[in-house]
Design a protein around this motif. Sequence first.
Motif, PDB file in Angstrom:
ATOM      1  N   ILE A   8      -1.365  15.585 -22.577  1.00  9.37           N
ATOM      2  CA  ILE A   8      -0.755  15.532 -23.901  1.00  9.37           C
ATOM      3  C   ILE A   8      -0.213  14.285 -23.986  1.00  9.37           C
ATOM      4  N   ASP A   9      -1.273  13.936 -25.332  1.00 11.83           N
ATOM      5  CA  ASP A   9      -0.415  12.941 -26.311  1.00 11.83           C
ATOM      6  C   ASP A   9       0.745  12.842 -26.948  1.00 11.83           C
ATOM      7  N   ALA A  10       2.053  13.252 -26.521  1.00 10.53           N
ATOM      8  CA  ALA A  10       3.362  13.065 -27.402  1.00 10.53           C
ATOM      9  C   ALA A  10       3.787  12.045 -28.374  1.00 10.53           C
ATOM     10  N   THR A  11       3.273  10.984 -28.261  1.00  5.62           N
ATOM     11  CA  THR A  11       3.181   9.480 -28.898  1.00  5.62           C
ATOM     12  C   THR A  11       3.200   9.753 -30.637  1.00  5.62           C
ATOM     13  N   TYR A  12       3.965   9.114 -30.686  1.00  5.42           N
ATOM     14  CA  TYR A  12       4.309   8.938 -32.825  1.00  5.42           C
ATOM     15  C   TYR A  12       2.758   8.187 -32.625  1.00  5.42           C
ATOM     16  N   GLU A  13       2.202   7.357 -32.135  1.00  2.00           N
ATOM     17  CA  GLU A  13       1.377   6.024 -32.339  1.00  2.00           C
ATOM     18  C   GLU A  13      -0.291   6.275 -31.952  1.00  2.00           C
ATOM     19  N   GLY A  14      -0.056   7.623 -30.956  1.00  4.47           N
ATOM     20  CA  GLY A  14      -1.278   8.281 -30.474  1.00  4.47           C
ATOM     21  C   GLY A  14      -2.102   7.089 -29.320  1.00  4.47           C
ATOM     22  N   ASP A  15      -0.909   6.478 -28.955  1.00  5.18           N
ATOM     23  CA  ASP A  15      -1.378   5.084 -28.004  1.00  5.18           C
ATOM     24  C   ASP A  15      -2.552   5.917 -26.263  1.00  5.18           C
ATOM     25  N   LEU A  16      -1.859   7.224 -26.270  1.00  2.00           N
ATOM     26  CA  LEU A  16      -3.191   7.533 -25.049  1.00  2.00           C
ATOM     27  C   LEU A  16      -4.501   7.921 -25.355  1.00  2.00           C
ATOM     28  N   LEU A  17      -3.890   8.699 -26.946  1.00  2.00           N
ATOM     29  CA  LEU A  17      -5.510   9.064 -27.023  1.00  2.00           C
ATOM     30  C   LEU A  17      -7.249   8.122 -27.602  1.00  2.00           C
ATOM     31  N   ALA A  18      -6.040   6.538 -27.951  1.00  2.00           N
ATOM     32  CA  ALA A  18      -6.989   5.195 -28.224  1.00  2.00           C
ATOM     33  C   ALA A  18      -7.502   4.939 -26.849  1.00  2.00           C
ATOM     34  N   ALA A  19      -6.320   4.967 -25.906  1.00  2.00           N
ATOM     35  CA  ALA A  19      -6.956   4.438 -24.721  1.00  2.00           C
ATOM     36  C   ALA A  19      -7.993   4.875 -23.907  1.00  2.00           C
ATOM     37  N   ALA A  20      -8.044   6.936 -23.861  1.00  2.00           N
ATOM     38  CA  ALA A  20      -9.213   7.723 -23.634  1.00  2.00           C
ATOM     39  C   ALA A  20     -10.335   7.666 -24.560  1.00  2.00           C
TER      40      ALA A  20
ATOM     41  N   CYS B  32       0.689  -1.502  -0.112  1.00  5.62           N
ATOM     42  CA  CYS B  32      -0.066  -0.264   0.083  1.00  5.62           C
ATOM     43  C   CYS B  32       0.958   0.794   0.313  1.00  5.62           C
ATOM     44  N   MET B  33       1.922   1.102   0.629  1.00  6.20           N
ATOM     45  CA  MET B  33       2.307   2.310   1.186  1.00  6.20           C
ATOM     46  C   MET B  33       3.505   2.735  -0.403  1.00  6.20           C
ATOM     47  N   CYS B  34       3.867   1.557  -1.207  1.00  7.94           N
ATOM     48  CA  CYS B  34       4.913   1.541  -2.523  1.00  7.94           C
ATOM     49  C   CYS B  34       3.379   2.670  -3.683  1.00  7.94           C
ATOM     50  N   ARG B  35       2.469   1.660  -3.277  1.00  4.92           N
ATOM     51  CA  ARG B  35       1.663   2.432  -4.302  1.00  4.92           C
ATOM     52  C   ARG B  35       1.242   3.877  -4.275  1.00  4.92           C
ATOM     53  N   GLN B  36       1.378   4.230  -2.429  1.00  3.92           N
ATOM     54  CA  GLN B  36       1.220   5.681  -2.380  1.00  3.92           C
ATOM     55  C   GLN B  36       2.213   6.464  -3.022  1.00  3.92           C
ATOM     56  N   GLN B  37       3.388   6.035  -2.898  1.00  2.00           N
ATOM     57  CA  GLN B  37       4.495   6.479  -3.393  1.00  2.00           C
ATOM     58  C   GLN B  37       4.561   6.537  -4.715  1.00  2.00           C
ATOM     59  N   ARG B  38       3.826   5.393  -5.926  1.00  2.00           N
ATOM     60  CA  ARG B  38       4.091   5.454  -7.167  1.00  2.00           C
ATOM     61  C   ARG B  38       3.104   6.267  -7.386  1.00  2.00           C
ATOM     62  N   THR B  39       2.579   7.161  -7.060  1.00  2.00           N
ATOM     63  CA  THR B  39       1.229   8.073  -7.140  1.00  2.00           C
ATOM     64  C   THR B  39       1.670   9.334  -7.150  1.00  2.00           C
ATOM     65  N   TYR B  40       2.052  10.419  -8.790  1.00  2.00           N
ATOM     66  CA  TYR B  40       2.153  11.625  -9.236  1.00  2.00           C
ATOM     67  C   TYR B  40       1.614  12.490 -10.126  1.00  2.00           C
ATOM     68  N   LYS B  41       1.574  14.006  -9.198  1.00  2.00           N
ATOM     69  CA  LYS B  41       0.647  14.671 -10.035  1.00  2.00           C
ATOM     70  C   LYS B  41       1.454  15.822 -10.146  1.00  2.00           C
ATOM     71  N   ALA B  42       0.849  16.168 -11.223  1.00  2.00           N
ATOM     72  CA  ALA B  42       1.479  17.401 -11.874  1.00  2.00           C
ATOM     73  C   ALA B  42       0.487  18.234 -12.740  1.00  2.00           C
ATOM     74  N   ASP B  43       0.587  19.955 -12.882  1.00  2.00           N
ATOM     75  CA  ASP B  43      -0.431  20.418 -14.122  1.00  2.00           C
ATOM     76  C   ASP B  43      -1.034  19.819 -15.708  1.00  2.00           C
ATOM     77  N   ILE B  44       0.109  19.418 -15.755  1.00  2.00           N
ATOM     78  CA  ILE B  44      -0.197  18.658 -17.222  1.00  2.00           C
ATOM     79  C   ILE B  44       1.103  17.598 -17.444  1.00  2.00           C
ATOM     80  N   ILE B  45      -0.115  16.405 -18.199  1.00  2.00           N
ATOM     81  CA  ILE B  45       1.592  14.762 -17.941  1.00  2.00           C
ATOM     82  C   ILE B  45       1.122  15.034 -19.698  1.00  2.00           C
ATOM     83  N   ILE B  46       2.579  14.402 -19.564  1.00  2.00           N
ATOM     84  CA  ILE B  46       2.886  14.185 -21.248  1.00  2.00           C
ATOM     85  C   ILE B  46       3.561  13.042 -21.308  1.00  2.00           C
ATOM     86  N   TYR B  47       2.373  12.083 -22.029  1.00  2.00           N
ATOM     87  CA  TYR B  47       2.731  10.622 -22.034  1.00  2.00           C
ATOM     88  C   TYR B  47       3.932  10.797 -23.348  1.00  2.00           C
TER      89      TYR B  47
END
Length: 238
Positions: free
Chosen positions: A186-198, A18-33
């Motif tokens: 922002i989806d900055a991949t060439y394939e548009g992976d994030l857009l497709a997943a969304a 549980c602690m590891c999972r909490q430590q693996r959560t990140y926040k920012a105004d903008i996330i770029i994949y």
Amino acid sequence: MKRSVTAFLHFILVLSLCMCRQQRTYKADIIIYGGTSAAVIAAVQAARMQRSVIIVCPDRHLGGLTSGGLGWTDGGNTAAIGGLAREFYGRVYEHYQNPQAWKWQKKSEFSNRGQGAKALNDDDRTAWTFEPHVAEKIFNEFIREYDIAVHRDEWLERDAGAMVVDGRITAIRMVSGAKFSGKMFIDATYEGDLLAAAGVSYHVGREAKGVYGETWNGVQTGVLHHAHYFSAPIDPYV
């Protein structure tokens, strides 16, 4: 006694997870994949606008094709290239002003031939031809200068990794379990992976002209091939 010890160890294990999972959560105004040149430039611009930003990069090296071997820039009219892109090419030029940068041949022996422009242009102090490691070096310099967090080798969980609320992505989860929350993605991949997943609709290949009533899309054979302009004036604001 054994049951008590086993139960205690199980409790410690669950608590640790549980602690590891909490430590693996990140926040920012903008996330770029993505780890492409577009990802780096978008992150730098966000930082310059005083926004917190995180790059979540499936790759281990930043820069995509720019740092992966496509170093002979198809610039056309390089006067049309400005902003951070031009700053990048300016930094490439500065790199090659150092004699130590010329390991494989003398600068005086370099043909200075580029694609549509001089490889090294002394007039405007830009360079349009470069080695892959030089591009990656400059991208990493951008990252260090603006203290941008980069999480490398993180792959989006394609099946349920994009969390969407009321049509907006609120967070993404990686295969590793890491979670990234932000106000904008922002989806900055060439394939548009994030857009497709969304759930954003997409088309594989080139759609027919009739889909959007276009005339210049699709495969054009024998029509202004390899030219940097259209034969008739086209207003980009219409």
